[in-house]
Design a protein around this motif. Structure first.
Motif: not given
Lengths: 226, 395
Positions: A48, A72, A75-76, B294-295, B298-304, B306, B388-389, B392-393
């Motif tokens: 991140l 990305s 991470r996924n 924030r969403e 979160v999406m970026r952190s789980i792999g979405a 840009r 993302p980091v 999410m804050r």
């Protein structure tokens, strides 16, 4: 790895040449006081954020060389995240939240069945069609665990997963993570300031002033620090 | 359903206030264009309609030499054998001096336009007879129809009054006749013969010493789209005559040119209105992006990627554009339907000639849809720039 924020007089070293390794299937706890750098460390491992210097290898891949798109995808597919506040998307149902990483990956084969099985495993079979903001904090955290596991990642990274829960629910979540790790031979790297909740784990890494130390005995850490 | 579309839809529909605001912005933009079109194009078409119905027909035939010496019958018969032609009628125009005695007082009017018509043919080719507010249309050699303004200027002439008319003939001699007022003409919007007097064409020919001559032929078609074709056929058929033939667009061009640029300007204003609605969408979508920081993290952190975030917010622009275009077009069509059914006019003036211009309706809807997407580009781009980091804050 080293992570420096700011420039000149405002420069802050959040991580100072921290080195650690975690093996497949291990549960590793990262502990330390507030501001010690443990969340920064997790953000680096979770790609991140990027370290100022140093390397991060996951499954033998040097992740510091990857571009944004590859990060990305990485991470996924290779990482699962569990956050302090679950961070489910409130516009989606619990099931849709769990399915989301799989849909982002574009591999929807059997995804819904696997998501339902995971939700069943974390005890949310009767909550899966509820909107994510209509379930309790403990249930949301369990759903987040299911979401973190849906793509069968190499590592699940959990940042204070019990930090926002009462002690009973915290224990349930800890036991759930431990049992999932054992059942799926899943690696967990967990940041917590609440060491005793987790009991016996495979590895403990203590962060103090940005440096990483193996073990969790304060006296031992102090010796090493000197 | 594609997950990005589902997410876009859910995020948008769960923020009903923002959705309604953005849709309203598009709707109002479209409605302004529809209302402008109904009013200004309706007014333009109404003027064209009335010029055609009262004065020029769909084709106006004149002669380079001011007067046509071919017989009425031959020209009218020639036209009326063409299936596209509904009727043709001769007309002759001049100016007259008029006077009448009202309540013992002699009132004179000079330079009154006077038109000679064939009462039997005119009612088939023109609707001037429908503007008779009082009395009846010209029916005999000595009857006269006064435009309402002429009647007023003559001290309030009424049906049955006697009016003396003076016309200067082709030799410069004054020719005076006495007429009985058979009717008063008054048209909504004043496009008819409100400032004109109407008499029998043969009487006017006598007075002007122009026996057998005609000023113009007004040709009414049952299919106005064939005007150019009929005109060309007519000119080809009389190559040795000095006829001039013009369609309504050509003959009324001077009168309509100013109006056309007015409509173009009003349309521009309408499109500027649409641009304003695009800015409203930018603002609302920026709020949506800020509300979903924030969403996005979160999406970026789980792999979405840009690109995925960009697509989600562009989908939102498309949803806003589609709903706005649909609602705006429906509202615009509703207004058009109302204006058409009620024969809308302002202060009892000219009734608007309302039509459904499907090309324009589709063009407006598509333009607003595309503008909504363009308006969503910047907020979408901003969303992709969130780390993302950092995202999410946000709580």
């Amino acid at each position: 790895m080293t992570k420096v924020y700011g420039e000149g007089e405002n420069k802050v070293k959040a991580l100072d040449d921290a080195t650690l390794s975690v093996e497949q299937g291990e549960i590793a706890l990262i502990v330390g006081s507030s501001g010690s750098g443990k969340s920064t460390l997790l953000n680096m491992i979770g790609l991140l954020d990027r370290p100022t210097s140093g390397k991060i290898y996951i499954d033998g891949i040097d992740t510091t060389t990857l571009d944004d798109n590859k990060i990305s995808s990485f991470r996924n597919k290779k990482l699962g995240f569990i956050f302090q506040f679950s961070n489910l998307l409130t516009d989606l149902t619990v099931l849709e939240n769990v399915l989301l990483p799989r849909q982002i990956a574009g591999t929807n084969n059997n995804a819904e069945k696997e998501a339902r099985d995971l939700l069943k495993a974390v005890g949310l079979e009767d909550q899966m069609n509820k909107r994510a903001n209509k379930i309790s904090g403990g249930q949301a955290q369990r759903a987040a665990i299911a979401r973190g596991l849906i793509n069968k990642p190499s590592i699940v990274l959990a940042d204070e997963p019990t930090g926002n829960l009462d002690s009973v629910t915290s224990n349930t979540i800890v036991q759930l993570m431990k049992s999932m790790a054992k059942k799926l031979n899943q690696t967990f790297v967990i940041v917590t300031h609440d060491r005793q909740h987790f009991g016996d784990v495979d590895k403990v890494i203590t962060i103090k002033d940005g440096k990483a130390f193996s073990g969790d005995m304060p006296s031992e850490m102090e010796v090493l620090a000197k | 359903m594609e997950y990005r579309l589902r997410l876009a839809k859910r995020m948008l529909f769960n923020k009903k206030g923002s959705l309604i605001g953005a849709v309203l912005a598009v709707t109002i933009g479209i409605l302004v264009i529809h209302v402008n079109f109904v009013i200004f194009q309706g007014l333009f078409d109404a003027i064209v309609r009335d010029i055609s119905n009262y004065r020029n027909g769909d084709i106006l035939v004149t002669d380079e030499a001011d007067y046509i010496d071919k017989s009425d019958l031959s020209v009218v018969s020639w036209f009326e054998r063409i299936p596209y032609v509904e009727a043709a009628t001769p007309r002759l125009s001049s100016t007259a001096e008029m006077n009448m005695t009202k309540n013992g007082k002699l009132i004179e009017e000079t330079r009154v336009p006077i038109v000679g018509i064939d009462p039997f043919r005119d009612i088939k080719a023109s609707t001037v007879h429908e503007t008779i507010a009082d009395g009846s249309y010209v029916f005999s050699r000595n009857s006269i129809v006064l435009g309402s303004n002429v009647a007023r200027d003559l001290g309030g002439a009424e049906v049955g009054d006697s009016v003396k008319v003076l016309v200067v003939d082709r030799f410069g001699q004054d020719e005076v006749r006495r007429f009985t007022v058979s009717g008063i003409a008054k048209s909504p919007g004043g496009q008819g013969f409100d400032y004109t007097a109407v008499i029998h064409i043969d009487t006017l020919r006598d007075m002007m010493s122009r026996h057998g001559e005609t000023g113009s032929f007004m040709v009414k078609l049952n299919d106005p789209t064939k005007a150019f074709e009929v005109k060309e056929f007519f000119l080809r058929s009389f190559p040795n005559d000095d006829f001039l033939a013009e369609t309504i667009e050509e003959s009324a061009e001077e009168q309509l040119a100013g109006f056309r640029s007015g409509i173009a300007m009003i349309n521009m204003i309408g499109y500027f209105g649409m641009m304003s609605s695009a800015f409203a969408i930018v603002t609302i979508q920026m709020m949506l992006v800020n509300g979903k920081t924030r969403e996005i993290g979160v999406m970026r952190s789980i792999g979405a990627k840009r690109k995925d975030i960009l697509i989600i917010f562009i989908f939102q622009g498309m949803i806003i554009g589609a709903i706005g275009a649909g609602v705006g077009t429906a509202a615009g069509l509703g207004y058009t339907f109302y204006a058409k059914e009620t024969k809308m006019s302002f202060n009892n003036s000219l009734p608007l000639e309302v039509s459904y211009n499907w090309e324009k309706i589709i063009q407006t809807a598509l333009t607003s849809f595309i503008l909504a997407i363009i308006a969503s580009l910047y907020p979408s781009y901003r969303a992709t720039k969130l780390l993302p980091v950092e995202a999410m804050r946000t709580v």
